[in-house]
Design a protein around this motif. Structure first.
Motif, short mmCIF file in Angstrom:
data_model
loop_
_atom_site.label_atom_id
_atom_site.label_comp_id
_atom_site.label_asym_id
_atom_site.label_seq_id
_atom_site.Cartn_x
_atom_site.Cartn_y
_atom_site.Cartn_z
N THR A 117 -16.40 -22.13 -29.72
CA THR A 117 -17.16 -23.20 -30.37
C THR A 117 -16.68 -23.41 -31.80
N SER A 164 -21.83 -21.34 -35.45
CA SER A 164 -21.06 -20.63 -34.43
C SER A 164 -20.26 -19.49 -35.06
N SER A 181 -14.74 -26.69 -33.20
CA SER A 181 -15.31 -27.36 -34.37
C SER A 181 -14.27 -27.52 -35.46
N LEU A 193 -20.05 -25.92 -24.52
CA LEU A 193 -19.99 -24.60 -25.15
C LEU A 193 -21.36 -24.17 -25.66
N TYR A 194 -22.13 -25.10 -26.18
CA TYR A 194 -23.49 -24.80 -26.62
C TYR A 194 -24.31 -24.27 -25.44
N LEU A 250 -18.13 -29.62 -26.85
CA LEU A 250 -18.99 -28.80 -27.70
C LEU A 250 -20.36 -28.60 -27.06
N ILE A 259 -27.12 -25.49 -34.07
CA ILE A 259 -26.04 -26.11 -33.30
C ILE A 259 -26.57 -27.32 -32.54
N ILE A 273 -22.37 -27.06 -36.90
CA ILE A 273 -21.94 -26.38 -35.68
C ILE A 273 -20.92 -25.29 -36.03
#
Length: 120
Positions: A80, A58, A84, A101-102, A98, A42, A54
């Protein structure tokens, strides 16, 4: 105010433990190792602006975590994955979202690791 779910859903974890039997501790170890790899993927996807990496990573984290009762990690992975998918479908460029969220994924995994290590 809604209550945040536990880091580990013990009922789901017990179900997985009963199904896997003596292989359970090995599966937990593999999950932890694999999830670190998917998080690295990711990060690579974010750096390269490769939404497909990603999305795929995810999705895998979401499914694996859910099966082991790591619901909060699974929920963030689902968010995520959904963002995406939306980005692929609409061309929306929500890279900062994103990245946030990572960071949440890493945080939830960090919280789950001590709990999961009890079963290894």
């Amino acid at each position: 105010m809604t209550q945040k779910p536990e880091i580990i859903n013990i009922e789901a974890l017990d179900t997985a433990r009963n199904l896997l039997g003596e292989r359970f501790s090995v599966i937990i170890k593999y999950f932890l190792e694999d999830t670190e790899v998917y998080l690295s993927e990711i990060a690579k996807g974010l750096k390269e602006k490769n939404i497909r990496i990603i999305f795929s990573s995810s999705h895998t984290i979401k499914s694996s975590a859910k099966q082991l009762g790591i619901d909060r990690l699974s929920d963030v992975a689902k968010q995520t994955e959904s963002l995406s998918q939306e980005m692929m479908d609409s061309g929306n460029q929500a890279w900062e979202d994103l990245e946030g969220l990572y960071n949440k994924l890493k945080n939830e995994l960090d919280k789950a690791i001590p709990e999961l290590n009890k079963f290894c």
